[in-house]
Enzyme design. Sequence first.
Site, PDB file in Angstrom:
ATOM      1  N   GLN A 259       0.833  -1.199   0.000  1.00 11.08           N
ATOM      2  CA  GLN A 259       0.000   0.000   0.000  1.00 11.08           C
ATOM      3  C   GLN A 259       0.867   1.247   0.000  1.00 11.08           C
ATOM      4  O   GLN A 259       0.632   2.180  -0.762  1.00 11.08           O
ATOM      5  CB  GLN A 259      -0.893  -0.008   1.253  1.00 11.08           C
ATOM      6  CG  GLN A 259      -2.092   0.875   1.126  1.00 11.08           C
ATOM      7  CD  GLN A 259      -2.991   0.452  -0.014  1.00 11.08           C
ATOM      8  OE1 GLN A 259      -3.212  -0.737  -0.218  1.00 11.08           O
ATOM      9  NE2 GLN A 259      -3.465   1.385  -0.791  1.00 11.08           N
ATOM     10  N   HIS A 262       2.570   3.039  -3.164  1.00 13.14           N
ATOM     11  CA  HIS A 262       1.796   3.791  -4.153  1.00 13.14           C
ATOM     12  C   HIS A 262       2.149   5.270  -4.167  1.00 13.14           C
ATOM     13  O   HIS A 262       2.142   5.909  -5.210  1.00 13.14           O
ATOM     14  CB  HIS A 262       0.293   3.700  -3.839  1.00 13.14           C
ATOM     15  CG  HIS A 262      -0.388   2.553  -4.492  1.00 13.14           C
ATOM     16  ND1 HIS A 262      -0.513   2.446  -5.844  1.00 13.14           N
ATOM     17  CD2 HIS A 262      -0.986   1.450  -3.981  1.00 13.14           C
ATOM     18  CE1 HIS A 262      -1.170   1.329  -6.153  1.00 13.14           C
ATOM     19  NE2 HIS A 262      -1.464   0.697  -5.038  1.00 13.14           N
ATOM     20  N   GLU A 327     -10.441   2.213   2.671  1.00 10.83           N
ATOM     21  CA  GLU A 327     -10.632   1.764   1.283  1.00 10.83           C
ATOM     22  C   GLU A 327     -10.447   0.241   1.216  1.00 10.83           C
ATOM     23  O   GLU A 327     -11.281  -0.470   0.665  1.00 10.83           O
ATOM     24  CB  GLU A 327      -9.602   2.474   0.399  1.00 10.83           C
ATOM     25  CG  GLU A 327      -9.679   2.117  -1.066  1.00 10.83           C
ATOM     26  CD  GLU A 327      -8.492   2.646  -1.853  1.00 10.83           C
ATOM     27  OE1 GLU A 327      -7.482   3.065  -1.231  1.00 10.83           O
ATOM     28  OE2 GLU A 327      -8.560   2.617  -3.091  1.00 10.83           O
ATOM     29  N   HIS A 328      -9.344  -0.234   1.778  1.00  7.33           N
ATOM     30  CA  HIS A 328      -9.051  -1.675   1.825  1.00  7.33           C
ATOM     31  C   HIS A 328      -8.954  -2.126   3.271  1.00  7.33           C
ATOM     32  O   HIS A 328      -8.240  -1.500   4.059  1.00  7.33           O
ATOM     33  CB  HIS A 328      -7.705  -1.991   1.162  1.00  7.33           C
ATOM     34  CG  HIS A 328      -7.567  -1.487  -0.233  1.00  7.33           C
ATOM     35  ND1 HIS A 328      -6.774  -0.411  -0.562  1.00  7.33           N
ATOM     36  CD2 HIS A 328      -8.118  -1.907  -1.388  1.00  7.33           C
ATOM     37  CE1 HIS A 328      -6.845  -0.194  -1.873  1.00  7.33           C
ATOM     38  NE2 HIS A 328      -7.648  -1.085  -2.394  1.00  7.33           N
ATOM     39  N   ASP A 361      -6.220  -6.101  -6.461  1.00  9.53           N
ATOM     40  CA  ASP A 361      -5.843  -5.053  -7.413  1.00  9.53           C
ATOM     41  C   ASP A 361      -5.863  -5.560  -8.847  1.00  9.53           C
ATOM     42  O   ASP A 361      -6.020  -4.780  -9.786  1.00  9.53           O
ATOM     43  CB  ASP A 361      -4.414  -4.566  -7.113  1.00  9.53           C
ATOM     44  CG  ASP A 361      -4.381  -3.602  -5.950  1.00  9.53           C
ATOM     45  OD1 ASP A 361      -5.434  -3.025  -5.632  1.00  9.53           O
ATOM     46  OD2 ASP A 361      -3.298  -3.431  -5.356  1.00  9.53           O
ATOM     47  N   HIS A 420     -51.143  21.468  -9.864  1.00 14.38           N
ATOM     48  CA  HIS A 420     -50.962  20.024  -9.695  1.00 14.38           C
ATOM     49  C   HIS A 420     -52.319  19.371  -9.449  1.00 14.38           C
ATOM     50  O   HIS A 420     -52.658  18.359 -10.069  1.00 14.38           O
ATOM     51  CB  HIS A 420     -50.033  19.737  -8.509  1.00 14.38           C
ATOM     52  CG  HIS A 420     -48.587  19.943  -8.814  1.00 14.38           C
ATOM     53  ND1 HIS A 420     -48.066  21.123  -9.277  1.00 14.38           N
ATOM     54  CD2 HIS A 420     -47.530  19.091  -8.719  1.00 14.38           C
ATOM     55  CE1 HIS A 420     -46.760  20.998  -9.450  1.00 14.38           C
ATOM     56  NE2 HIS A 420     -46.404  19.764  -9.120  1.00 14.38           N
TER      57      HIS A 420
END
Lengths: 430, 430
Positions: A259, A262, A327-328, A361, A420
Amino acid sequence: MPQRLDARDPSFPHAFARLLAAKREVSEDVDQAVRAIIDEVVARGDEALIDYTNRFDNLALTAGTLRIGDDEIDAAEGECSPDELAALTLAKARIETYHRAQRPEDHMTTDALGVTLGWRWTAIESVGLYVPGGRASYPSSVLMNAVPAKVAGVPRIAMVVPTPRGETNPLVLAAARLAGVDEIFRIGGAQAIAALAFGTSSVQPVAKIVGPGNAYVAAAKRRVFGQVGIDMIAGPSEVLILADRHANPDWIAADLLAQAEHDPVAQAILVTDDAALADAVEAAVQRQLQTLPKAEIAGASWRDYGAIILVETLDAAIPLVDRLAPEHLEIETANADELCAKVRNAGAIFLGSHTPEAIGDYVGGPNHVLPTARSARFSSGLGVLDFMKRTSILKCDADSLRALGPAAIALGRSEGLEGHARSVAIRLNM
Amino acid sequence: MPQRLDARDPSFPHAFARLLAAKREVSEDVDQAVRAIIDEVVARGDEALIDYTNRFDNLALTAGTLRIGDDEIDAAEGECSPDELAALTLAKARIETYHRAQRPEDHMTTDALGVTLGWRWTAIESVGLYVPGGRASYPSSVLMNAVPAKVAGVPRIAMVVPTPRGETNPLVLAAARLAGVDEIFRIGGAQAIAALAFGTSSVQPVAKIVGPGNAYVAAAKRRVFGQVGIDMIAGPSEVLILADRHANPDWIAADLLAQAEHDPVAQAILVTDDAALADAVEAAVQRQLQTLPKAEIAGASWRDYGAIILVETLDAAIPLVDRLAPEHLEIETANADELCAKVRNAGAIFLGSHTPEAIGDYVGGPNHVLPTARSARFSSGLGVLDFMKRTSILKCDADSLRALGPAAIALGRSEGLEGHARSVAIRLNM
C-alpha cells in the site's frame, strides 16, 4: 517510525480523532488554469487539443493522428510478453464474471388498485475513460473501468491517454482492446476531459467520464460535472490490516508496504490485539524496506502516515474500523469471517492470511476503484450500476386514477400547487 | 407564447441545439458567504447556529430549543386535517411498498478455483435531510427523502428545517414523524448543512446529506462533499409530454401548467405529430392560465422556456427525447408502451392519458426526486441504493492464491509495483 496508539491509553480518543482528521492531500489550486483550458477546447476544438498536446506532452499531432489507430494497437500487443497478455486475459475474465452478477433487474408490477409501476435500467449511452500517462498508467485500471461499462451494455467507450513525447504503454493499449474500448485518443489533462465533455470535430462527446488523474484532471472533472456525469474523485490509497497473534508478521509487513509504495501520502495502518505482533511487523517493515525498489516512497508513507493501533480485544477494533472506513480492509485473524460480519464501513474486505490486497488489485474479480478518505461511510466501489441509470415507470388507468386522485389533489392543495391538483381533477371531472 | 419548432424545418437542428443548450439557472455566487458560515459553525458550534438563526430566520433559540420536541410534533399533527393526514398516510404506504422492492441483494459465491467472493450492502449509518422553509416546504418531499432511507435501514435520520419567525409547517412535521425521522432541528441554510456535516454539541454529525434547498444550501452541500456524501444538486423542474391526436388537449395543458407553476425557470415541452393538437393545447394553456392561482409563475415559465415541437412521426421524437433527457416524460399516445420501450433517457415515465405527472409527485409510489437539466443521461432518481453502500469481499485459500498469484505478480511487476508482487510472492515462497 509510524505512530503507535494504544486504545487503553487515556489519551487514545484524542489521538485517534487526530488520526481520523489528518489531511493527506494538498489540494493544488489549478482551477483557473483548468477553466481557461476548457474554454479554449470549447471554442477551438481539435485545434486547441493539438496546441495543448504540443505544449504539455511535447507531441505534434494533427486532426488525423489524434486517434490511435488499430495498426498501432496491433503493434502494441506485439510488444507485450505472452505472460503479461495471459495475466491480463485472466484478470479481464475474472473481472467480467464478478461484474456480470451485478447487472440489476428491471421491476414491473400491477398492484391491487390497477396501477402498473416499477422501473427499468438502461446503460449510459456513451462513456469516456481517462487513463493517466507516465508512471501511473496502469493497464489494470483500464480493465477495472472499462469492463463494468461493457458489462452494463454501454454502446460506446472512448478512452483518452496522454502519450508524452509519443511514448505509449503497450499493455495499456492491449488492455483497452481486450476490454472492448471503442476509440482511443492520445490526449490527456484538462483538455482531454473538455473534449470528452463538450466534443470536438474528432472526439464525439460522452455522457459520463470515469477514471483517475492528476490535480488538473480532477479539477476538470469537477468543472464539467453536470454537463456530463463523473465518477468519484479518488484520493490517496489506504489499507487497514486487522490481525491477531496467528498472523505472519512478514506477510503483514509486505501488505503494508504494498500500500505504502503507491504514494508518499498513502496510508497503511495495523490494528492488533497483540503487542508482540506489532513489534514483529514493525521490524519486518524495516527489513523489507531495505530491498524494496520504491523504498523511498513507501518509507515516507509509513513514517508520515503509517500507524499501529493496539486494542484490548479484536471486537473493540470494529468501531475504530468503521470510523476510519478504510478503502481496503484486510482481516487476518482466527475469526476473520465473524469480524467481517460486524464491519459496516469499508470499500473492500480481504479475508484470511492468503488474500493479500494485491490479488484484489489485479485478478480477484472485484473492482479496485474504491472509496478513499473515509468515504466508504457513504459510497461504494465502482461497479456496473455506475454505468447504468434507472427510469421509474408509472401507469394509471381511469379506475386507479379515481382511487388515487383525491389524495394527490389534497396534497397538491396543501402545498399550494393548485395546478398540480387541477391536472388530476380535470381527468376526474372534479 | 412558447417557441414552436418543426422537425421538418431546415433550421430545426440549429433551433433544437439551442433549446438543448439553454441555461435556465443563474448560479448565484454565494460561495464566499457559505464558506464563512461553515467555518463559524465548525469553530463555534451551537452558538453559531443560534446566531445565524437569529439573524436569518428572526428566531431566538437556545441550545435547549434547537431541536423540535415531541410535544410540538403532537401539536402539529393536531393542526392537520384528517384528509391531509389520510393522504399523507396513503402516500407513505405506497412510497414504502415501491422502494422495498429496490432493496439490493448480497452476493457471495465460491468459484472453481476455490476463491470466495462477492459483496455485501449495508445501510449508511446516519443521514441528514434538509427541508426548505417557507413556500418550498413540501411534506411530500419529506416522505420521498426519508422513506427510502428508512427502507434502506438507516439507523438514524436527522432532519433540519428553518422556521422563519418560528412558523412551522404542521404537515411537514407530521410527514417527518410518519416517515420515521428520528430528530428534527429548527435550523436551515448553510449553517444547518455545516451542523449536519461537522456536528455541534446539539447536532451529531451524519454521513450523508440529502434534500433540496436554495443557492446557499446547494453551495454548502458542494462544499461539505467529501466530509459527507450528498445527493445530486437539483435544478429547476421540467416535463416533456409526447402526445398524438388521441390526446385530450385540456389534460395536456393542465399537465404543462402543473410543471410550469413550480418556478419561472421550470420547463414544459410538448412534442407531437399533430399540428391541430399543438394549436388546441396552446389555446387551452392560455385559457387555463386565466384562473390558475400561480398564473404569473406558470405564464412566465411557459412564455420563456416552454416549447412545442412538431415531428413527422412519433418514432422521430425518440432521439429528441433522449437528447433532452427530461426529468418527467409523459407519453399520451395510442402506442404509449411501445414508445416507452424505445426511450433511453428519462428520469420518470408516465404512461397513458390517466397518469398526470402530479400522481407521481405524491401518491404513485416512485420517487419524485429525479435528475434534472439533462442529467437523466447519466443518473437516476433517488432510491434505496442512495442510502446504502456496497463492500466487496474476497477470500483466497492457499490453493487459490497459488492459482491466481503468478498473474498478480506479473501485472504488479508490469506496473512497476514490486511491493505488490512481493506481497503475493512471499506467501508462495517465490
